[in-house]
Design a protein around this motif. Structure first.
Motif, PDB file in Angstrom:
ATOM      1  N   ALA A  29      76.023  91.329  66.960  1.00 51.53           N
ATOM      2  CA  ALA A  29      76.950  91.182  67.967  1.00 51.53           C
ATOM      3  C   ALA A  29      77.968  92.339  67.929  1.00 51.53           C
ATOM      4  CB  ALA A  29      77.653  89.864  68.138  1.00 51.53           C
ATOM      5  N   LEU A  30      78.221  92.505  66.524  1.00 50.34           N
ATOM      6  CA  LEU A  30      79.031  93.656  66.167  1.00 50.34           C
ATOM      7  C   LEU A  30      78.692  94.950  66.475  1.00 50.34           C
ATOM      8  CD1 LEU A  30      81.042  93.091  62.602  1.00 50.34           C
ATOM      9  CD2 LEU A  30      81.901  93.023  64.986  1.00 50.34           C
ATOM     10  N   THR A  31      77.228  94.808  66.038  1.00 53.95           N
ATOM     11  CA  THR A  31      76.494  96.527  66.241  1.00 53.95           C
ATOM     12  C   THR A  31      76.433  96.396  67.810  1.00 53.95           C
ATOM     13  OG1 THR A  31      75.188  96.365  64.293  1.00 53.95           O
ATOM     14  CG2 THR A  31      74.235  97.607  66.028  1.00 53.95           C
ATOM     15  N   HIS A  32      76.203  95.534  68.730  1.00 57.14           N
ATOM     16  CA  HIS A  32      76.099  95.743  70.045  1.00 57.14           C
ATOM     17  C   HIS A  32      77.477  96.112  70.640  1.00 57.14           C
ATOM     18  CE1 HIS A  32      74.075  94.733  73.922  1.00 57.14           C
ATOM     19  NE2 HIS A  32      75.294  94.694  74.331  1.00 57.14           N
ATOM     20  N   LEU A  33      78.492  95.504  70.090  1.00 61.29           N
ATOM     21  CA  LEU A  33      80.012  95.826  70.416  1.00 61.29           C
ATOM     22  C   LEU A  33      80.322  97.153  70.139  1.00 61.29           C
ATOM     23  CD1 LEU A  33      82.737  94.623  71.313  1.00 61.29           C
ATOM     24  CD2 LEU A  33      83.277  93.975  68.790  1.00 61.29           C
ATOM     25  N   ALA A  34      80.060  97.752  68.953  1.00 61.58           N
ATOM     26  CA  ALA A  34      80.190  98.940  68.669  1.00 61.58           C
ATOM     27  C   ALA A  34      79.563 100.046  69.563  1.00 61.58           C
ATOM     28  CB  ALA A  34      79.819  99.433  67.056  1.00 61.58           C
ATOM     29  N   GLU A  35      78.451  99.632  69.985  1.00 60.89           N
ATOM     30  CA  GLU A  35      77.596 100.551  70.674  1.00 60.89           C
ATOM     31  C   GLU A  35      78.237 100.738  71.951  1.00 60.89           C
ATOM     32  OE1 GLU A  35      72.836  99.667  69.031  1.00 60.89           O
ATOM     33  OE2 GLU A  35      73.717  98.860  71.050  1.00 60.89           O
ATOM     34  N   THR A  36      78.619  99.703  72.616  1.00 61.24           N
ATOM     35  CA  THR A  36      79.201  99.706  74.008  1.00 61.24           C
ATOM     36  C   THR A  36      80.732 100.432  74.026  1.00 61.24           C
ATOM     37  OG1 THR A  36      78.074  97.465  74.424  1.00 61.24           O
ATOM     38  CG2 THR A  36      79.763  98.366  75.977  1.00 61.24           C
ATOM     39  N   LEU A  37      81.480 100.001  73.071  1.00 59.98           N
ATOM     40  CA  LEU A  37      82.677 100.689  72.622  1.00 59.98           C
ATOM     41  C   LEU A  37      82.647 102.270  72.679  1.00 59.98           C
ATOM     42  CD1 LEU A  37      84.311  98.343  69.719  1.00 59.98           C
ATOM     43  CD2 LEU A  37      85.349  98.614  72.267  1.00 59.98           C
ATOM     44  N   TYR A  38      81.746 102.382  71.794  1.00 57.51           N
ATOM     45  CA  TYR A  38      81.519 104.221  71.711  1.00 57.51           C
ATOM     46  C   TYR A  38      81.188 104.761  73.270  1.00 57.51           C
ATOM     47  CZ  TYR A  38      79.203 108.424  70.518  1.00 57.51           C
ATOM     48  OH  TYR A  38      79.008 109.815  70.427  1.00 57.51           O
ATOM     49  N   LEU A  39      80.457 104.143  74.149  1.00 59.99           N
ATOM     50  CA  LEU A  39      80.349 104.445  75.608  1.00 59.99           C
ATOM     51  C   LEU A  39      81.551 104.476  76.337  1.00 59.99           C
ATOM     52  CD1 LEU A  39      76.786 102.756  75.919  1.00 59.99           C
ATOM     53  CD2 LEU A  39      77.118 105.262  75.869  1.00 59.99           C
ATOM     54  N   ASP A  40      82.363 103.587  76.175  1.00 58.98           N
ATOM     55  CA  ASP A  40      83.604 103.278  77.039  1.00 58.98           C
ATOM     56  C   ASP A  40      84.760 104.117  76.452  1.00 58.98           C
ATOM     57  OD1 ASP A  40      82.321 101.537  78.508  1.00 58.98           O
ATOM     58  OD2 ASP A  40      83.238  99.784  77.577  1.00 58.98           O
ATOM     59  N   LEU A  41      84.817 104.583  75.023  1.00 60.22           N
ATOM     60  CA  LEU A  41      85.762 105.287  74.455  1.00 60.22           C
ATOM     61  C   LEU A  41      85.673 106.624  74.326  1.00 60.22           C
ATOM     62  CD1 LEU A  41      87.038 102.348  72.205  1.00 60.22           C
ATOM     63  CD2 LEU A  41      87.971 103.030  74.643  1.00 60.22           C
ATOM     64  N   GLN A  42      84.594 107.159  73.975  1.00 57.88           N
ATOM     65  CA  GLN A  42      83.992 108.584  73.997  1.00 57.88           C
ATOM     66  C   GLN A  42      84.882 109.503  74.625  1.00 57.88           C
ATOM     67  OE1 GLN A  42      80.194 110.108  74.419  1.00 57.88           O
ATOM     68  NE2 GLN A  42      80.216 111.487  72.644  1.00 57.88           N
ATOM     69  N   ASP A  43      85.006 109.276  75.896  1.00 53.00           N
ATOM     70  CA  ASP A  43      85.677 110.354  76.780  1.00 53.00           C
ATOM     71  C   ASP A  43      87.049 110.118  76.854  1.00 53.00           C
ATOM     72  OD1 ASP A  43      85.470 107.965  78.261  1.00 53.00           O
ATOM     73  OD2 ASP A  43      84.942 108.966  80.157  1.00 53.00           O
ATOM     74  N   ARG A  44      87.591 109.310  75.988  1.00 52.92           N
ATOM     75  CA  ARG A  44      89.095 108.713  75.993  1.00 52.92           C
ATOM     76  C   ARG A  44      89.678 109.299  74.793  1.00 52.92           C
ATOM     77  NH1 ARG A  44      90.749 105.084  79.915  1.00 52.92           N
ATOM     78  NH2 ARG A  44      92.897 105.821  79.000  1.00 52.92           N
TER      79      ARG A  44
END
Length: 254
Positions: A160-175
C-alpha cells in the motif's frame, strides 16, 4: 538532493534501525533534522538533531508535532526556512501466517505502517503545497512487491505504501514536490532480529542509510537495495503466478 548543509528534514520513526541511522547520517552531512518517534530520549543534546515526540497512530499527536516543528525549526531566526524533506520511516513488523491469523496484529501493522503515513501526509502536504517545493520519501519494503511467507500482516501494508508513493509522485511532480519510495531488503534492526531464518544479503542500518542518501542524490524514485537481492526480486515480479509460487515454495521450504 546532494548538498545537505542547512537543509531542514522531518524524519518520522527514528528511534531505532534505518530511521535512526538516516537521522545520524543526515545530521553529520549538515542537515537540521527533526526526529520524531514515541521514544526520543537517545537524541537529546546531539548536534543538528531536534527531537519532537509523537505517536503516528494518533492524529492529534502528529498535528501537534508538526506545529511544534514549524515553530521550533522553520520559524527559528537561525534555522528558519522551508521544509526540504519529510521521511516516513515508522514501522511495525511481526511475522504472521494465515494458519495463525491474528486480527489485532494485522490492524496494528495497518495503523503504524500505512495509516500513520497518511496522518503525517495530512499534516505536511498543506505546508509543502504552499511552499511549492520539498520532497516526501516513504520507506516501504521489498516485502510489498509480491506475497511472501510470514508476510501476511506486513507485506500488504508495504504494498500500500508503494502504491501511495506512485500516486503521490504523479499528483505532486508538477507542483514542485518530489516523491520517492525506499524498498530495503533485509536490514539488521530490532524488527528483523525476530526472524528465525537466515536472511539473504543482510546489511547494517548504516549501510542502508548510505544507500538511501545515494538514492536521493541521484534523484531516484525507487530506491532499492542491496541490488544483489532486489534485482533478483524485481525479476520475480515479472513471473506468472504458477512459476512464482513454485519458486517461493522451493527456496523457502514452505
Amino acid at each position: 538532493m546532494t548538498d545537505w548543509a542547512g537543509k531542514r528534514v522531518w524524519l518520522v520513526g527514528a528511534s531505532t534501525g534505518i530511521g535512526h541511522a538516516c537521522a545520524m547520517a543526515l545530521a553529520q552531512a549538515g542537515a537540521q533534522v527533526v526526529v520524531s518517534a514515541r521514544k526520543i530520549d537517545g537524541f537529546k543534546g546531539m548536534a543538528n538533531i531536534h527531537p519532537i515526540a509523537l505517536d503516528v497512530t494518533d492524529a492529534a499527536s502528529v498535528q501537534t508535532a508538526k506545529d511544534t516543528l514549524v515553530t521550533r525549526l522553520l520559524q527559528h531566526e537561525r534555522l528558519g526556512g522551508e521544509l526540504d524533506l519529510v521521511v516516513y520511516c515508522a514501522g511495525h513488523y511481526h511475522a504472521q501466517r494465515a494458519t495463525d491469523f491474528d486480527l489485532s496484529d494485522m490492524l496494528r501493522h495497518q495503523e503504524v505502517n500505512y495509516v500513520g503515513a497518511l496522518q503525517v501526509l495530512d499534516a505536511v502536504l498543506p505546508l509543502l503545497l504552499k511552499q511549492s517545493q520539498g520532497h516526501i520519501s516513504l520507506i516501504s519494503s521489498v516485502a510489498g512487491w509480491r506475497g511472501l511467507p510470514n508476510g501476511l500482516a506486513y507485506g500488504p501494508t508495504k504494498a500500500a505504501l508503494t502504491h501511495l508513493a506512485e500516486t503521490l509522485y504523479l499528483d505532486l511532480q508538477d507542483r514542485g514536490i518530489g516523491v520517492s519510495v525506499i524498498n530495503p531488503g533485509f536490514v539488521a534492526t530490532p524488527l528483523t532480529a525476530q526472524n528465525a531464518f537466515e536472511m539473504p544479503a543482510l546489511i547494517t542500518a548504516d549501510q542502508a542509510a548510505k544507500a538511501i542518501l545515494l538514492g536521493w542524490s541521484r534523484g531516484a524514485f525507487d530506491i532499492h537495495f542491496p541490488k544483489r537481492l532486489t534485482m533478483w526480486l524485481k525479476g520475480m515480479r515479472l513471473l506468472p503466478y504458477r512459476m512464482y509460487f513454485a519458486l517461493v515454495r522451493r527456496y523457502t521450504g514452505i
